[in-house]
Design an enzyme around this catalytic site. Structure first.
Site, PDB file in Angstrom:
ATOM      1  N   LYS A 144       0.840  -1.209   0.000  1.00 64.16           N
ATOM      2  CA  LYS A 144       0.000   0.000   0.000  1.00 64.16           C
ATOM      3  C   LYS A 144       0.870   1.251   0.000  1.00 64.16           C
ATOM      4  O   LYS A 144       0.642   2.172  -0.788  1.00 64.16           O
ATOM      5  CB  LYS A 144      -0.891   0.009   1.251  1.00 64.16           C
ATOM      6  N   ASN A 145       1.868   1.288   0.875  1.00 66.10           N
ATOM      7  CA  ASN A 145       2.652   2.519   1.028  1.00 66.10           C
ATOM      8  C   ASN A 145       3.592   2.793  -0.150  1.00 66.10           C
ATOM      9  O   ASN A 145       4.160   3.876  -0.235  1.00 66.10           O
ATOM     10  CB  ASN A 145       3.450   2.481   2.336  1.00 66.10           C
ATOM     11  N   ASP A 153       5.229   0.786  11.868  1.00 66.28           N
ATOM     12  CA  ASP A 153       4.020   0.122  11.374  1.00 66.28           C
ATOM     13  C   ASP A 153       3.933  -1.343  11.811  1.00 66.28           C
ATOM     14  O   ASP A 153       2.934  -2.008  11.526  1.00 66.28           O
ATOM     15  CB  ASP A 153       3.948   0.206   9.838  1.00 66.28           C
ATOM     16  N   ARG A 180      -8.471  -0.728   4.910  1.00 68.43           N
ATOM     17  CA  ARG A 180      -7.618   0.306   4.313  1.00 68.43           C
ATOM     18  C   ARG A 180      -6.262  -0.275   3.925  1.00 68.43           C
ATOM     19  O   ARG A 180      -5.624   0.236   3.005  1.00 68.43           O
ATOM     20  CB  ARG A 180      -7.388   1.457   5.308  1.00 68.43           C
ATOM     21  N   ARG A 194       0.987  14.763  13.466  1.00 71.09           N
ATOM     22  CA  ARG A 194       1.404  14.626  12.071  1.00 71.09           C
ATOM     23  C   ARG A 194       1.335  15.942  11.288  1.00 71.09           C
ATOM     24  O   ARG A 194       0.516  16.112  10.387  1.00 71.09           O
ATOM     25  CB  ARG A 194       0.578  13.544  11.382  1.00 71.09           C
ATOM     26  N   CYS A 237      -4.942   8.448   9.847  1.00 69.37           N
ATOM     27  CA  CYS A 237      -5.011   7.732  11.122  1.00 69.37           C
ATOM     28  C   CYS A 237      -4.797   8.703  12.280  1.00 69.37           C
ATOM     29  O   CYS A 237      -3.987   9.619  12.187  1.00 69.37           O
ATOM     30  CB  CYS A 237      -3.900   6.688  11.209  1.00 69.37           C
TER      31      CYS A 237
HETATM   32  C1  UD1 Z   1       4.519   6.983   6.215  1.00 67.91           C
HETATM   33  C2  UD1 Z   1       3.655   5.741   6.113  1.00 67.91           C
HETATM   34  C3  UD1 Z   1       3.200   5.289   7.493  1.00 67.91           C
HETATM   35  C4  UD1 Z   1       4.412   5.124   8.415  1.00 67.91           C
HETATM   36  C5  UD1 Z   1       5.287   6.370   8.413  1.00 67.91           C
HETATM   37  C6  UD1 Z   1       6.578   6.192   9.191  1.00 67.91           C
HETATM   38  C7  UD1 Z   1       2.570   5.936   3.965  1.00 67.91           C
HETATM   39  C8  UD1 Z   1       1.306   6.134   3.208  1.00 67.91           C
HETATM   40  N1  UD1 Z   1       2.488   6.033   5.299  1.00 67.91           N
HETATM   41  O1  UD1 Z   1       3.690   7.999   6.779  1.00 67.91           O
HETATM   42  O2  UD1 Z   1       2.501   4.052   7.360  1.00 67.91           O
HETATM   43  O3  UD1 Z   1       3.956   4.878   9.726  1.00 67.91           O
HETATM   44  O4  UD1 Z   1       5.638   6.721   7.064  1.00 67.91           O
HETATM   45  O5  UD1 Z   1       7.288   5.119   8.681  1.00 67.91           O
HETATM   46  O6  UD1 Z   1       3.604   5.679   3.394  1.00 67.91           O
HETATM   47  N2  UD1 Z   1       6.531  14.893  10.448  1.00 67.91           N
HETATM   48  C9  UD1 Z   1       6.652  16.211  10.813  1.00 67.91           C
HETATM   49  N3  UD1 Z   1       6.461  17.163   9.852  1.00 67.91           N
HETATM   50  C10 UD1 Z   1       6.143  16.858   8.572  1.00 67.91           C
HETATM   51  C11 UD1 Z   1       6.044  15.495   8.200  1.00 67.91           C
HETATM   52  C12 UD1 Z   1       6.242  14.531   9.171  1.00 67.91           C
HETATM   53  O7  UD1 Z   1       6.930  16.524  11.971  1.00 67.91           O
HETATM   54  O8  UD1 Z   1       5.982  17.773   7.762  1.00 67.91           O
HETATM   55  C13 UD1 Z   1       6.736  13.855  11.478  1.00 67.91           C
HETATM   56  C14 UD1 Z   1       5.510  12.987  11.734  1.00 67.91           C
HETATM   57  O9  UD1 Z   1       4.600  13.615  12.599  1.00 67.91           O
HETATM   58  C15 UD1 Z   1       6.155  11.753  12.343  1.00 67.91           C
HETATM   59  C16 UD1 Z   1       7.481  11.662  11.599  1.00 67.91           C
HETATM   60  O10 UD1 Z   1       7.717  12.951  11.032  1.00 67.91           O
HETATM   61  O11 UD1 Z   1       6.395  11.964  13.707  1.00 67.91           O
HETATM   62  C17 UD1 Z   1       7.537  10.641  10.510  1.00 67.91           C
HETATM   63  O12 UD1 Z   1       6.415  10.787   9.674  1.00 67.91           O
HETATM   64  P1  UD1 Z   1       6.450  10.472   8.114  1.00 67.91           P
HETATM   65  O13 UD1 Z   1       7.628   9.626   7.826  1.00 67.91           O
HETATM   66  O14 UD1 Z   1       6.270  11.732   7.367  1.00 67.91           O
HETATM   67  O15 UD1 Z   1       5.125   9.578   7.975  1.00 67.91           O
HETATM   68  P2  UD1 Z   1       4.171   9.517   6.715  1.00 67.91           P
HETATM   69  O16 UD1 Z   1       4.919   9.754   5.475  1.00 67.91           O
HETATM   70  O17 UD1 Z   1       2.947  10.315   6.995  1.00 67.91           O
END
Ligand code: UD1
Length: 429
Positions: free
Chosen positions: A22-23, A316, A408, A131, A126
């Site tokens: 999915k990711n 995850d 999902r 986030r 989620c």
């Molecule tokens: C992706 C995955 C999710 C996984 C996560 C971490 C998908 C669709 N989802 O989510 O399943 O749990 O990676 O491996 O691929 N952050 C900030 N500012 C930002 C962006 C992120 O502070 O602008 C923080 C987030 O709150 C979190 C951390 O960075 O604490 C990591 O998040 P991120 O790697 O961005 O997760 P996703 O890409 O949303």
């Protein structure tokens, strides 16, 4: 709302086909916005999140068609889908659509790079922590975008194309790495992304972009260099097998006991998690057709883990691993460092008889010799599946409510597990 009913206690024996990730599929689908040619993606999983993103892309003008009949059962029902963004008819991603799935926010990168503008609602997804999107904003600004935040929307503009630049992520983010890498493919000049995410899904996306004509070096390391080009073309690309689904079923076997071949799984995509599983006493045997997982007789040894960006132990899989540790022979400590509110499964696991205490970002799990089935509530995607795993090993009946979370991210979960001897069924309502 559908529920899943499980009667625990059966060993798992047989084969489980692993679906496309999915990711990986989600950012690859979004990459179709970068070109007016057709992007053909193979091994796209059949999941609620994929269907939702198809609707969101359709709103921007992306046509799609599913190729031929479904693939053989061994492929896990994943499909080949063609995406064509010949004409982008709308550069706005509205709240009603984006709020349902966080990853849809990522359209901001390709839309801005190709169309010079994008108006994208702040995301939902989620409920696992705040986030924020600060890294996306900062990174796109580094590439020359003008960005305003107004009434819940991010308004971004780049009148004369984005400009290549160096950007150092203050924190590793998978999503922000996907977005900046996609945006930089069509920028003027060279972009260097430092402290980039190294997840296999980033590599899968980079390989697709390269097949589309992008110039990218270093994906899979923490420094990615992108030389912008004027336009990208179509391509044909395969989604990698889902490492989270792989790890989840491996943990299900570790917990319930048995011997299962995870067909199509790739050990290199989750070596960190497999090493931890091996320490619990589970046999992990990579074979040509996938990964064989076996645990017979011996108890589960407790192991401490801390979640980390790739190649560390993935967040995850944290909930599923906690499920496993509830029946270990002793105490384990599970520390979550990626998301600040990802322990919602703790109180539900406690309903099954687990002994878990929380100390800040660490859960201390005192293994018990048996769990007892109970009605439980799914709270997010990975938490839900940890309850399924625990239910497979618990005595008696467990009913998992609110399973839309599972739909999902897990393709045909009940079918895959019942095919290995689990007593599990969906109760529709
Ligand atoms: C992706 C995955 C999710 C996984 C996560 C971490 C998908 C669709 N989802 O989510 O399943 O749990 O990676 O491996 O691929 N952050 C900030 N500012 C930002 C962006 C992120 O502070 O602008 C923080 C987030 O709150 C979190 C951390 O960075 O604490 C990591 O998040 P991120 O790697 O961005 O997760 P996703 O890409 O949303």
């Amino acid at each position: 709302m559908d529920r899943i009913r499980i009667v625990g206690g059966n060993h798992l024996e047989g084969r489980i086909p692993i679906s496309g990730a999915k990711n990986a599929a989600l950012p690859l689908m979004i990459a179709s916005l970068l070109t007016d040619d057709t992007l053909t993606l193979e091994n796209v999983p059949h999941l609620a999140d994929v269907e939702q993103l198809i609707r969101i892309l359709g709103n921007h003008g992306v046509d799609y068609s599913v190729n031929g009949r479904r693939e053989s059962q061994n492929e896990g029902y994943s499909r080949t889908i063609n995406f064509t963004a010949r004409n982008i008819v709308d550069t706005t991603a509205p709240y009603e659509l984006v709020s349902k799935m966080r990853a849809s926010f990522w359209v901001i990168g390709p839309l801005l790079a190709r169309m010079g503008e994008a108006k994208v609602s702040l995301p939902g997804g989620c409920a696992i922590g705040t986030r924020p999107v600060d890294l996306f904003i900062e990174g796109l600004q580094a590439l020359g975008a003008d960005i305003d935040v107004d009434s819940g929307y991010i308004l971004s503009k780049a009148k004369n194309r984005l400009r290549g630049n160096r950007y150092v992520f203050p924190k590793v983010s998978v999503g922000a790495t996907h977005v900046l890498m996609m945006a930089a493919t069509l920028a003027r000049g060279e972009t260097v992304l430092e402290n980039a995410a190294r997840e296999p899904e980033v590599v899968n996306l980079a390989e697709c972009l390269i097949a589309m004509g992008a110039k990218i070096d270093g994906a899979g390391t923490s420094t990615i260099t992108i030389e912008g080009v004027d336009a990208l073309s179509g391509a044909r690309h395969r989604v990698i097998p889902d490492r989270i689904e792989t790890g989840t079923y491996a943990m299900a076997v570790a917990m319930a006991g048995g011997d299962v071949l995870l067909e199509g799984a790739r050990a290199d995509l989750l070596q960190g998690a497999l090493d931890v599983l091996a320490q619990t006493g589970t046999e992990i045997i990579p074979v040509n057709s996938g990964i064989r997982v076996r645990r017979n007789g011996s108890g589960i040894s407790p192991v401490d883990v801390t979640t980390e960006p790739f190649p560390g132990f993935p967040t995850d899989l944290q909930a599923q691993f906690m499920g496993l540790m509830t029946m270990a022979k002793g105490k384990s400590r599970i520390t979550e460092t990626i998301f600040e509110n990802r322990f919602m499964h703790v109180q539900e696991l406690a309903r099954l008889g687990a002994h878990i205490t929380l100390a800040g970002q660490t859960a201390i799990v005192e293994g018990v010799s048996k769990l007892k089935g109970a009605p439980v509530m799914a709270t997010d995607l990975r938490a839900s599946v940890s309850l399924v795993i625990a239910g497979l090993a618990a005595e008696g009946e467990t009913v998992v409510n609110r399973v839309y979370h599972l739909d999902r991210g897990f393709e045909r979960l009940e079918e895959k597990l019942s095919g290995c001897g689990a007593t599990i069924e969906r109760l529709s309502s």
